[in-house]
Design a protein around this motif. Structure first.
Motif, PDB file in Angstrom:
ATOM      1  N   ASP A  31       8.740  13.476   6.165  1.00 32.49           N
ATOM      2  CA  ASP A  31       7.995  13.097   4.983  1.00 32.49           C
ATOM      3  C   ASP A  31       6.445  13.078   5.300  1.00 32.49           C
ATOM      4  O   ASP A  31       5.909  12.462   6.333  1.00 32.49           O
ATOM      5  CB  ASP A  31       8.304  11.654   4.566  1.00 32.49           C
ATOM      6  CG  ASP A  31       7.786  11.104   3.282  1.00 32.49           C
ATOM      7  OD1 ASP A  31       6.876  11.874   2.825  1.00 32.49           O
ATOM      8  OD2 ASP A  31       8.168  10.018   2.832  1.00 32.49           O
ATOM      9  N   PRO A  32       5.766  13.795   4.521  1.00 26.11           N
ATOM     10  CA  PRO A  32       4.179  13.891   4.832  1.00 26.11           C
ATOM     11  C   PRO A  32       3.413  12.391   4.402  1.00 26.11           C
ATOM     12  O   PRO A  32       2.558  12.239   4.890  1.00 26.11           O
ATOM     13  CB  PRO A  32       3.715  14.765   3.917  1.00 26.11           C
ATOM     14  CG  PRO A  32       4.747  14.765   2.595  1.00 26.11           C
ATOM     15  CD  PRO A  32       5.971  14.457   3.375  1.00 26.11           C
ATOM     16  N   LEU A  33       4.110  11.400   4.191  1.00 27.19           N
ATOM     17  CA  LEU A  33       3.894  10.228   4.051  1.00 27.19           C
ATOM     18  C   LEU A  33       4.251   9.026   4.904  1.00 27.19           C
ATOM     19  O   LEU A  33       4.064   7.917   4.902  1.00 27.19           O
ATOM     20  CB  LEU A  33       3.927   9.543   2.558  1.00 27.19           C
ATOM     21  CG  LEU A  33       3.310  10.457   1.422  1.00 27.19           C
ATOM     22  CD1 LEU A  33       3.625   9.964   0.190  1.00 27.19           C
ATOM     23  CD2 LEU A  33       1.618  10.372   1.502  1.00 27.19           C
ATOM     24  N   VAL A  34       4.951   9.670   6.132  1.00 26.85           N
ATOM     25  CA  VAL A  34       5.588   8.891   6.853  1.00 26.85           C
ATOM     26  C   VAL A  34       4.516   7.991   7.572  1.00 26.85           C
ATOM     27  O   VAL A  34       3.374   8.320   7.766  1.00 26.85           O
ATOM     28  CB  VAL A  34       6.238   9.632   8.169  1.00 26.85           C
ATOM     29  CG1 VAL A  34       5.132  10.397   8.922  1.00 26.85           C
ATOM     30  CG2 VAL A  34       7.129   8.672   9.193  1.00 26.85           C
ATOM     31  N   GLY A  35       4.918   6.876   7.778  1.00 27.30           N
ATOM     32  CA  GLY A  35       3.936   5.848   8.466  1.00 27.30           C
ATOM     33  C   GLY A  35       3.118   4.984   7.759  1.00 27.30           C
ATOM     34  O   GLY A  35       2.163   4.188   8.036  1.00 27.30           O
ATOM     35  N   PRO A  42      -2.559   1.374  11.153  1.00 27.37           N
ATOM     36  CA  PRO A  42      -3.523   0.867   9.986  1.00 27.37           C
ATOM     37  C   PRO A  42      -4.574   1.722   9.333  1.00 27.37           C
ATOM     38  O   PRO A  42      -4.488   1.758   8.169  1.00 27.37           O
ATOM     39  CB  PRO A  42      -4.295  -0.200  10.736  1.00 27.37           C
ATOM     40  CG  PRO A  42      -4.369   0.177  12.160  1.00 27.37           C
ATOM     41  CD  PRO A  42      -3.181   0.789  12.509  1.00 27.37           C
ATOM     42  N   LEU A  43      -5.028   2.776  10.224  1.00 25.30           N
ATOM     43  CA  LEU A  43      -5.896   3.599   9.548  1.00 25.30           C
ATOM     44  C   LEU A  43      -5.232   4.431   8.324  1.00 25.30           C
ATOM     45  O   LEU A  43      -5.552   4.516   7.025  1.00 25.30           O
ATOM     46  CB  LEU A  43      -6.873   4.668  10.451  1.00 25.30           C
ATOM     47  CG  LEU A  43      -7.496   5.618  10.005  1.00 25.30           C
ATOM     48  CD1 LEU A  43      -8.717   4.908   9.071  1.00 25.30           C
ATOM     49  CD2 LEU A  43      -8.198   6.484  11.181  1.00 25.30           C
ATOM     50  N   ARG A  44      -4.053   5.124   8.786  1.00 23.94           N
ATOM     51  CA  ARG A  44      -3.184   6.019   7.834  1.00 23.94           C
ATOM     52  C   ARG A  44      -2.618   5.317   6.557  1.00 23.94           C
ATOM     53  O   ARG A  44      -2.934   5.402   5.534  1.00 23.94           O
ATOM     54  CB  ARG A  44      -2.065   6.532   8.806  1.00 23.94           C
ATOM     55  CG  ARG A  44      -1.355   7.501   7.847  1.00 23.94           C
ATOM     56  CD  ARG A  44      -0.241   7.955   8.982  1.00 23.94           C
ATOM     57  NE  ARG A  44       0.819   8.816   8.107  1.00 23.94           N
ATOM     58  CZ  ARG A  44       0.325  10.141   7.581  1.00 23.94           C
ATOM     59  NH1 ARG A  44      -0.679  10.555   7.566  1.00 23.94           N
ATOM     60  NH2 ARG A  44       1.484  10.688   6.790  1.00 23.94           N
ATOM     61  N   SER A  45      -2.009   4.023   6.990  1.00 21.65           N
ATOM     62  CA  SER A  45      -1.553   3.149   5.930  1.00 21.65           C
ATOM     63  C   SER A  45      -2.463   2.648   4.896  1.00 21.65           C
ATOM     64  O   SER A  45      -2.406   2.694   3.558  1.00 21.65           O
ATOM     65  CB  SER A  45      -0.629   1.804   6.640  1.00 21.65           C
ATOM     66  OG  SER A  45      -1.692   0.916   7.147  1.00 21.65           O
ATOM     67  N   ARG A  46      -3.649   2.295   5.294  1.00 24.22           N
ATOM     68  CA  ARG A  46      -4.899   1.845   4.467  1.00 24.22           C
ATOM     69  C   ARG A  46      -5.429   2.912   3.613  1.00 24.22           C
ATOM     70  O   ARG A  46      -5.775   2.774   2.560  1.00 24.22           O
ATOM     71  CB  ARG A  46      -5.775   0.858   5.280  1.00 24.22           C
ATOM     72  CG  ARG A  46      -5.292  -0.284   5.764  1.00 24.22           C
ATOM     73  CD  ARG A  46      -6.212  -0.947   6.597  1.00 24.22           C
ATOM     74  NE  ARG A  46      -5.691  -2.295   7.012  1.00 24.22           N
ATOM     75  CZ  ARG A  46      -6.280  -3.108   7.946  1.00 24.22           C
ATOM     76  NH1 ARG A  46      -7.404  -2.501   8.660  1.00 24.22           N
ATOM     77  NH2 ARG A  46      -5.596  -4.021   8.336  1.00 24.22           N
ATOM     78  N   LEU A  47      -5.499   4.281   4.362  1.00 20.82           N
ATOM     79  CA  LEU A  47      -6.367   5.256   3.695  1.00 20.82           C
ATOM     80  C   LEU A  47      -5.274   5.835   2.504  1.00 20.82           C
ATOM     81  O   LEU A  47      -5.982   5.864   1.373  1.00 20.82           O
ATOM     82  CB  LEU A  47      -6.565   6.435   4.629  1.00 20.82           C
ATOM     83  CG  LEU A  47      -7.809   6.329   5.476  1.00 20.82           C
ATOM     84  CD1 LEU A  47      -7.900   7.424   6.571  1.00 20.82           C
ATOM     85  CD2 LEU A  47      -9.031   6.083   4.458  1.00 20.82           C
ATOM     86  N   LEU A  48      -4.052   5.967   2.797  1.00 20.35           N
ATOM     87  CA  LEU A  48      -2.997   6.532   1.858  1.00 20.35           C
ATOM     88  C   LEU A  48      -2.641   5.271   0.976  1.00 20.35           C
ATOM     89  O   LEU A  48      -1.831   5.786   0.133  1.00 20.35           O
ATOM     90  CB  LEU A  48      -1.817   6.962   2.634  1.00 20.35           C
ATOM     91  CG  LEU A  48      -2.394   8.265   3.500  1.00 20.35           C
ATOM     92  CD1 LEU A  48      -1.214   9.187   4.148  1.00 20.35           C
ATOM     93  CD2 LEU A  48      -3.079   9.224   2.308  1.00 20.35           C
ATOM     94  N   ALA A  49      -2.887   4.098   0.917  1.00 22.91           N
ATOM     95  CA  ALA A  49      -2.619   3.024   0.138  1.00 22.91           C
ATOM     96  C   ALA A  49      -3.668   3.291  -1.084  1.00 22.91           C
ATOM     97  O   ALA A  49      -3.424   2.843  -2.242  1.00 22.91           O
ATOM     98  CB  ALA A  49      -2.873   1.886   0.648  1.00 22.91           C
ATOM     99  N   VAL A  50      -4.767   3.872  -0.941  1.00 18.71           N
ATOM    100  CA  VAL A  50      -5.685   4.057  -2.019  1.00 18.71           C
ATOM    101  C   VAL A  50      -5.239   5.281  -2.935  1.00 18.71           C
ATOM    102  O   VAL A  50      -5.089   6.565  -2.345  1.00 18.71           O
ATOM    103  CB  VAL A  50      -7.206   4.471  -1.383  1.00 18.71           C
ATOM    104  CG1 VAL A  50      -8.132   4.745  -2.581  1.00 18.71           C
ATOM    105  CG2 VAL A  50      -7.484   3.287  -0.634  1.00 18.71           C
ATOM    106  N   PRO A  51      -4.867   5.202  -4.081  1.00 22.62           N
ATOM    107  CA  PRO A  51      -4.235   6.073  -4.880  1.00 22.62           C
ATOM    108  C   PRO A  51      -5.130   7.673  -4.869  1.00 22.62           C
ATOM    109  O   PRO A  51      -4.426   8.727  -4.832  1.00 22.62           O
ATOM    110  CB  PRO A  51      -4.039   5.572  -6.443  1.00 22.62           C
ATOM    111  CG  PRO A  51      -4.132   3.948  -6.114  1.00 22.62           C
ATOM    112  CD  PRO A  51      -4.845   3.833  -4.889  1.00 22.62           C
ATOM    113  N   ALA A  52      -6.403   7.548  -5.358  1.00 21.96           N
ATOM    114  CA  ALA A  52      -7.238   8.642  -5.109  1.00 21.96           C
ATOM    115  C   ALA A  52      -7.227   9.561  -3.723  1.00 21.96           C
ATOM    116  O   ALA A  52      -7.097  10.545  -3.744  1.00 21.96           O
ATOM    117  CB  ALA A  52      -8.433   8.359  -5.515  1.00 21.96           C
ATOM    118  N   LEU A  53      -7.116   8.789  -2.665  1.00 16.26           N
ATOM    119  CA  LEU A  53      -6.808   9.490  -1.292  1.00 16.26           C
ATOM    120  C   LEU A  53      -5.688   9.849  -1.097  1.00 16.26           C
ATOM    121  O   LEU A  53      -5.435  11.176  -0.422  1.00 16.26           O
ATOM    122  CB  LEU A  53      -7.649   8.407  -0.203  1.00 16.26           C
ATOM    123  CG  LEU A  53      -8.975   8.022  -0.408  1.00 16.26           C
ATOM    124  CD1 LEU A  53      -9.279   7.157   0.759  1.00 16.26           C
ATOM    125  CD2 LEU A  53      -9.880   9.185  -0.271  1.00 16.26           C
TER     126      LEU A  53
END
Length: 120
Positions: A31-35, A42-53
């Motif tokens: 899954d490209p959204l793994v993690g 934390p960097l990956r999860s916080r960045l990808l929690a932003v809908p636009a990002l």
């Protein structure tokens, strides 16, 4: 005003099993959204929690799958790199895999399956 994420461990990203700390991989169906819900990332999860990002990231994933993961485009470059390092790979006395595993057949299969998965 910009920062760049420097990824590493691409052997695991390309589907090699049993990385450090017993990491598991789903190979071409990773899954490209793994993690994104993993507190140790934390960097990956916080960045990808932003809908636009997240949307932008998935757009890049799609673009890469459409434009660059096509084996017809990739195979000339793979063969070029293979010919550059083939003698060194053959001579390597500490390689993790046999020289026969150096053939691009598995890589081609991986890219074809990965591309199909990402485009669905």
């Amino acid at each position: 005003g910009r920062f760049h994420i420097l990824p590493y461990d691409f052997n695991e990203a390309m589907g090699v099993q049993g990385g450090r700390r017993g990491a598991q991989s789903s190979g071409p169906t990773l899954d490209p959204l793994v993690g994104t819900s993993d507190p140790s990332k934390p960097l990956r999860s916080r960045l990808l929690a932003v809908p636009a990002l997240r949307e932008r990231y998935l757009g890049y994933v799609r673009e890469i799958a459409e434009r660059w993961m096509d084996w017809e485009k990739l195979s000339p470059r793979v063969r070029q790199y293979q010919s550059l390092i083939e003698a060194d790979v053959k001579a390597d006395g500490r390689k993790l895999y046999s020289f026969e595993a150096f053939a691009p057949t598995d890589l081609q299969r991986f890219f074809e399956q990965r591309r199909a998965f990402l485009l669905q």
